[in-house]
Design a protein around this motif. Structure first.
Motif, PDB file in Angstrom:
ATOM      1  N   SER A  47       7.781   4.823 -21.077  1.00 24.35           N
ATOM      2  CA  SER A  47       7.873   3.462 -21.612  1.00 24.35           C
ATOM      3  C   SER A  47       6.544   2.734 -21.510  1.00 24.35           C
ATOM      4  O   SER A  47       6.165   1.994 -22.420  1.00 24.35           O
ATOM      5  CB  SER A  47       8.943   2.666 -20.868  1.00 24.35           C
ATOM      6  N   GLN A  97      15.725   0.870 -25.603  1.00 26.97           N
ATOM      7  CA  GLN A  97      16.827   1.641 -25.057  1.00 26.97           C
ATOM      8  C   GLN A  97      18.135   0.869 -24.998  1.00 26.97           C
ATOM      9  O   GLN A  97      19.198   1.428 -25.198  1.00 26.97           O
ATOM     10  CB  GLN A  97      16.427   2.081 -23.639  1.00 26.97           C
ATOM     11  N   ASP A 179      12.036   4.031 -28.156  1.00 26.01           N
ATOM     12  CA  ASP A 179      12.081   4.339 -26.727  1.00 26.01           C
ATOM     13  C   ASP A 179      13.524   4.568 -26.292  1.00 26.01           C
ATOM     14  O   ASP A 179      14.277   3.633 -26.102  1.00 26.01           O
ATOM     15  CB  ASP A 179      11.455   3.174 -25.937  1.00 26.01           C
ATOM     16  N   GLU A 180      13.890   5.812 -26.149  1.00 24.41           N
ATOM     17  CA  GLU A 180      15.249   6.206 -25.793  1.00 24.41           C
ATOM     18  C   GLU A 180      16.296   5.460 -26.625  1.00 24.41           C
ATOM     19  O   GLU A 180      17.164   4.782 -26.086  1.00 24.41           O
ATOM     20  CB  GLU A 180      15.498   5.942 -24.300  1.00 24.41           C
TER      21      GLU A 180
HETATM   22 MG   LIG Z   1      11.615   4.017 -20.141  1.00 25.33          MG
END
Ligand SMILES: [Mg+2]
Ligand SMILES: Nc1ncnc2c1ncn2[C@@H]1O[C@H](COP(=O)(O)OP(=O)(O)OP(=O)(O)O)[C@@H](O)[C@H]1O
Ligand code: SF4
Lengths: 321, 319
Positions: A47, A97, A179-180
């Motif tokens: 991240s 995320q 990001d995820e």
């Molecule tokens: Mg992360």
């Protein structure tokens, strides 16, 4: 030429515990229309790497200590904040995320998309609204014309992530950092979101960096993979090569820890040991404390990322020969 | 939204009914009694008996309550046991002065408190932030009568800039703007005293709420959109951070009306608070009952307003 070139990026945090080298000399590039996957365990700096590209690292503790990030040839680490803002959400977009908390609860989803359109595309309120509905349709939200006036709490997690994607697309990005994007969603929704991302990539020709700790997502999406461990890239290869023949002991460990449907759950293999603390990194190979091949040589000095034949790279003494 | 407001208004009705019960019985429980102020050891028990009958005090308490409530519903709050004047008329006479003072203090609390809190939060750990923190602790802990007398000493007695007390001079003959300015001079100190601790409280709340909001994921999203820090703070964070501040909004209303008793006494401000203090001294139960009821209903309305504001700011409540 690559769309994005990250060279020797160093993002450190200065806290009471000392200097934490969350990203320590990371180098990679993303070509136009390609998907780069970044994979690694929690806390390895995925991240922070992506936030560095957005230049959104919290500067009360964080600092970009070195390296460069070339986007379309210009170093965005050197851009004045005002210029950087013109890139964010426009040429470079990011989705996060946590779809449940990433949308502002007090504004309608329509407003949140329109805001980007008015900012980056110079559209007026009416045109922005029409375009927002179009974008919502594009990311597969049914009854977009009605949904546009709803608030985030009226939508499910999967729908919210679609809204996030619509918002990220508002500026016609050349690079999308995800990001995820599916970690917080349940499995069927995960597959749908990945499918959507792939479809959009084909349609819009953008590049994607997809961050995950799930090799399954990588296999599904990525052209190339960078494996991160403790702030460093330890292996980089095409997805094909990596899955065919993982080289770094850490990558091998990750591969082995993928649950196999034929295997019983209690025999699920995970990597032994813990990620080293950010504030107390081994001075030699950072993976040495967990590596079954470690020898005294490994702990002497930092291991460089070495290029093997065919262009793939590995950070391990064993692979140098 | 309209449905929500209607629902809240309907819910207020039983609460008002409850308020009348509480007001009535608390007054009945208070030591002494309405006659204590009128009798001396030499008053004959016959005349006491007669007075009690005249006031209906010899009837069962439920009947007394029922009679009181009946009158109340017709807009009759009874008559002062001290000077015989109608309670409602006396309260209504004092209401404007108190409303002027409390509303001014209330508006000041938020108009000053919120921006200071936001500034503090966005300049966390700066010198200004520390300064404001010290100010807020002083503001919260300083007793209002002490602060009021301090102000009188400095601005009225020493500097002579402001009048010591009251609400306008009887000899002043100006009109229009001149009159407003004349009255304003009287308002400054009491309003400052009433709002100080509230400003401090609102500021602390706004600060911590803003800091928390700025750490939320959706703020990161807003920044990732390329919005300027100004827009991120004032459009995306502010509205969210105000939600908990509205709680203070509801809570500060009773505090203000309570505080009015002391402040109005210190500044001889001709409002309900002063009326109340005098009524306590005179054992004027009817006035006190009327005041309690009135204040309770004002507080109720204030909280209703707070609830409506919640719904206005937060769509999760509206739906
Ligand atoms: Mg992360
Ligand atoms: N603002 C910050 N201040 C101090 N340390 C930070 C900050 N942000 C991140 N870190 C540290 O940097 C390291 C890398 O964090 P990062 O969020 O990049 O991990 P990650 O790989 O994304 O993990 P995850 O899979 O859990 O999201 C962590 O040890 C984290 O504690
Ligand atoms: S360098 Fe040594 S310790 Fe590090 S991964 Fe390779 S073999 Fe393991």
């Amino acid at each position: 030429m690559s769309l994005l070139e990250v060279k020797d990026l160093k993002t450190y945090f200065y806290t009471d515990a000392g200097c934490g080298k969350a990203v320590d000399g990371v180098t990679f590039s993303v070509d136009k229309g390609k998907v780069l996957g970044i994979v690694g365990e929690s806390g390895c700096g995925k991240s922070v790497t992506s936030l560095s590209i957005m230049r959104l690292v919290d500067l009360t503790t964080g600092k970009y200590e070195g390296g460069s990030i070339l986007f379309d040839g210009q170093d965005i680490l050197k851009l004045p904040e005002k210029e950087m803002r013109k890139l964010r959400g426009n040429k470079i977009s990011m989705i996060f995320q946590e779809p449940m908390t990433s949308l502002n609860p007090v504004f309608t989803i329509g407003y949140q998309i329109e805001e980007s359109l008015m900012l980056h595309k110079g559209l007026d309120k009416k045109a922005a609204r029409a375009r927002a509905i179009e974008l919502l349709e594009m990311v597969g939200i049914p009854e977009a014309g009605k949904r546009v006036d709803e608030y985030p709490h009226q939508l499910s997690g999967g729908m919210r992530q679609r809204v996030m994607i619509a918002m990220a697309l508002a500026g016609d990005p050349e690079l999308l950092i995800a990001d995820e994007p599916t970690t917080a969603l349940d499995v069927t929704i995960q597959a749908q979101i990945l499918e959507l991302l792939k479809e959009l990539k084909e349609k819009l020709g953008m590049s994607i960096i997809i961050i995950t700790h799930d090799l399954g997502v990588i296999a599904e999406m990525a052209d190339e993979v960078a494996v991160m461990y403790a702030g460093e890239i330890v292996e980089k290869a095409t997805t094909r090569e990596l899955f065919d023949a993982p080289k770094h002991p850490y990558t091998i460990g990750l591969m082995n820890s993928i649950p196999d449907v034929n295997e019983e759950v209690d025999r699920l293999r995970t990597l032994e040991g813990l990620v080293p603390s950010l504030y107390d990194m081994p001075s030699g190979c950072r993976f040495a404390p967990r590596c079954q091949f470690a020898c005294p040589e490994c702990e002497k000095e930092r291991i460089p990322l070495k290029e093997l034949e065919g262009g793939r790279q590995v950070r391990c003494r064993r692979c140098e020969q | 939204m309209g449905k929500y407001i209607r629902k809240r208004l309907l819910q207020a009705i039983p609460v008002i009914f409850g308020i009348t019960i509480l007001t009535f019985f608390i007054m009945k429980l208070a030591p002494g009694g309405p006659l204590t102020g009128m009798i001396s050891p030499r008053t004959s028990s016959e005349s006491i008996q007669r007075a009690m009958e005249a006031m209906g005090l010899n009837k069962p308490i439920i009947v007394q309550y029922w009679n009181w409530l009946k009158e109340l519903l017709q807009g009759n709050l009874g008559y002062s046991t001290y000077n015989g004047q109608a309670v409602l008329a006396q309260i209504l006479e004092r209401l404007p002065a108190t409303l002027l003072l409390t509303v001014t203090a209330f508006v000041l609390s938020f108009v000053v408190g919120i921006p200071l809190g936001v500034y503090s939060a966005t300049h966390k750990y700066s010198k200004a932030d520390y300064g404001l923190t010290v100010f807020s602790f002083v503001g919260i802990s300083i007793p209002s009568f002490f602060f009021g007398m301090g102000l009188i000493y400095i601005f009225a007695l020493k500097l002579g800039w402001l009048p010591t007390s009251g609400f306008g001079s009887s000899t002043f003959r100006g009109e229009g703007l001149a009159l407003v300015l004349h009255k304003l001079k009287y308002l400054i100190m009491p309003a400052a005293v009433m709002s100080l601790s509230n400003i401090a409280t609102v500021m602390r709340f706004a600060r911590s709420s803003m800091i928390e909001t700025l750490n939320q994921d959706y703020i990161r999203t807003a920044r990732a959109k390329g919005l300027s820090e100004k827009v991120v703070i004032y459009r995306h964070a502010l509205k969210n951070s105000l939600i908990p501040v509205i709680t203070i909004f509801g809570q500060s209303i009773p505090n203000l009306f309570g505080g009015a008793y002391i402040t109005e006494k210190v500044f001889a401000w001709p409002g309900m608070g002063l009326l109340g203090v005098d009524a306590i001294n005179n054992r004027d139960y009817q006035i006190l009952m009327g005041l309690t009821l009135f204040t309770a209903i004002l507080v109720l309305l204030g909280n209703l307003l707070a609830d409506i504001m919640y719904a206005f700011v937060d769509p999760r409540i509206r739906y």
